[in-house]
Design a protein around this motif. Structure first.
Motif, PDB file in Angstrom:
ATOM      1  N   GLU A 172       3.995  -2.013  -5.658  1.00 18.92           N
ATOM      2  CA  GLU A 172       2.996  -1.504  -6.366  1.00 18.92           C
ATOM      3  C   GLU A 172       2.055  -2.936  -6.758  1.00 18.92           C
ATOM      4  OE1 GLU A 172       5.624  -1.515  -9.882  1.00 18.92           O
ATOM      5  OE2 GLU A 172       5.668  -1.698  -7.787  1.00 18.92           O
ATOM      6  N   ALA A 225      -4.927  -1.710  -5.801  1.00 14.12           N
ATOM      7  CA  ALA A 225      -3.374  -1.908  -6.009  1.00 14.12           C
ATOM      8  C   ALA A 225      -3.547  -2.601  -7.598  1.00 14.12           C
ATOM      9  CB  ALA A 225      -2.972  -3.151  -5.152  1.00 14.12           C
ATOM     10  N   ARG A 226      -2.454  -2.894  -7.966  1.00 17.85           N
ATOM     11  CA  ARG A 226      -2.154  -3.261  -9.464  1.00 17.85           C
ATOM     12  C   ARG A 226      -2.376  -4.529  -9.678  1.00 17.85           C
ATOM     13  NH1 ARG A 226       1.998   0.108 -13.001  1.00 17.85           N
ATOM     14  NH2 ARG A 226       0.589  -0.566 -14.584  1.00 17.85           N
TER      15      ARG A 226
END
Length: 282
Positions: free
Chosen positions: A132, A238-239
């Motif tokens: 992630e 996205a992270r």
């Protein structure tokens, strides 16, 4: 986290872009040397791991650097020198390399950064374990190794003015406010911090497909705030993660200490940033 012994897929590769303009040759040489050591550590468990360096010359790169580049080539780090385009700015300079890259990961790196020997090993291991994560920022130390608080919450105009241009005697009156802006309540040497709003452009490690999908840096910023802009856009896809086990040293300085031209560029870029993402005054 610490480095693991599990080899990564053979398809893994890394591209690195370093943009220079009249660089301090000693600092640049140190950066390249530390990058080589960090790349060598990657190859301990993955001998076929490929790294390509893009050195982008925005002007004033001394010919003396050719010996360092030849050494990197000889030691298995292909080096592409991009030059002749003039001083197009920090973000556009990196974009010249990002457009050429065909890697799995891409590192945006300042020419005044020293990488810890295990920095890339730990960073790519983290990516392997956390799909992630799309952008990673490291623990950044100053010349004495003290933690620099370069993660940011969304700034106000007052935050920027106090931090960048007020003398220390007055700045101390705003200690609590600046501590919040610099995320001192959560950034430390121990804890992984997910989703800091803004991270520093001196070391930004991306998954390349994400970075290309974002079209790299916004070319409208010549210098300053291009990393703020890119950080905020990254969160949409996205992270972002602060990982203290990835460690570097940073020898850079602030805009106010670099003279009136840098102050003018800082103000111009701040105007573009707030026009795009929204003005916050106090």
């Amino acid at each position: 986290m610490t480095a693991t012994n599990a080899p990564r897929p053979e398809s893994d590769n890394l591209s690195v872009s370093v943009v220079v303009y009249r660089p301090d040759l000693a600092l640049l040489t140190r950066t390249l040397s530390s990058l080589e050591a960090a790349c060598n550590a990657l190859r301990v468990n993955s001998p076929a791991f490929a790294v390509t360096l893009y050195l982008v010359d925005n002007g004033g790169l001394p010919p003396d650097i050719s010996a360092d580049l030849n050494t990197l080539q000889e030691r298995g780090i292909p080096t592409v020198l991009i030059s002749g385009h003039g001083n197009v700015g920090y973000g556009r300079g990196h974009n010249l390399a990002i457009e050429r890259s065909a890697s799995r990961y891409h590192l945006v790196l300042n020419p005044d950064i020293d990488l810890d020997g295990d920095a890339l090993v730990n960073a790519l291991d983290f990516f392997a374990q956390h799909p992630e994560a799309g952008l990673l920022t490291p623990r950044i130390g100053d010349d004495e190794g003290r933690l620099q608080y370069l993660c940011r919450r969304y700034p106000t105009l007052l935050d920027l003015f106090v931090r960048g241009f007020m003398p220390g005697s007055i700045r101390r009156l705003f200690t609590r406010r600046l501590s919040r802006y610099e995320m001192r309540d959560v950034i430390n040497d121990r804890d992984i911090v997910w989703d800091p709003p803004i991270v520093s452009g001196c070391f930004m490690l991306f998954r390349t497909d994400l970075l290309k999908g974002l079209a790299g840096f916004d070319p409208r910023y010549f210098l300053y705030f291009e990393d703020y802009d890119l950080s905020l856009r990254t969160h949409e896809h996205a992270r972002v993660v602060y990982t203290p086990d990835v460690r570097v040293l940073h020898h850079g300085g602030g805009a106010a200490r670099k003279g009136s031209t840098h102050i003018q560029m800082f103000v111009a870029s701040a105007f573009k940033f707030f026009n795009r993402f929204g003005w916050k005054w106090l």
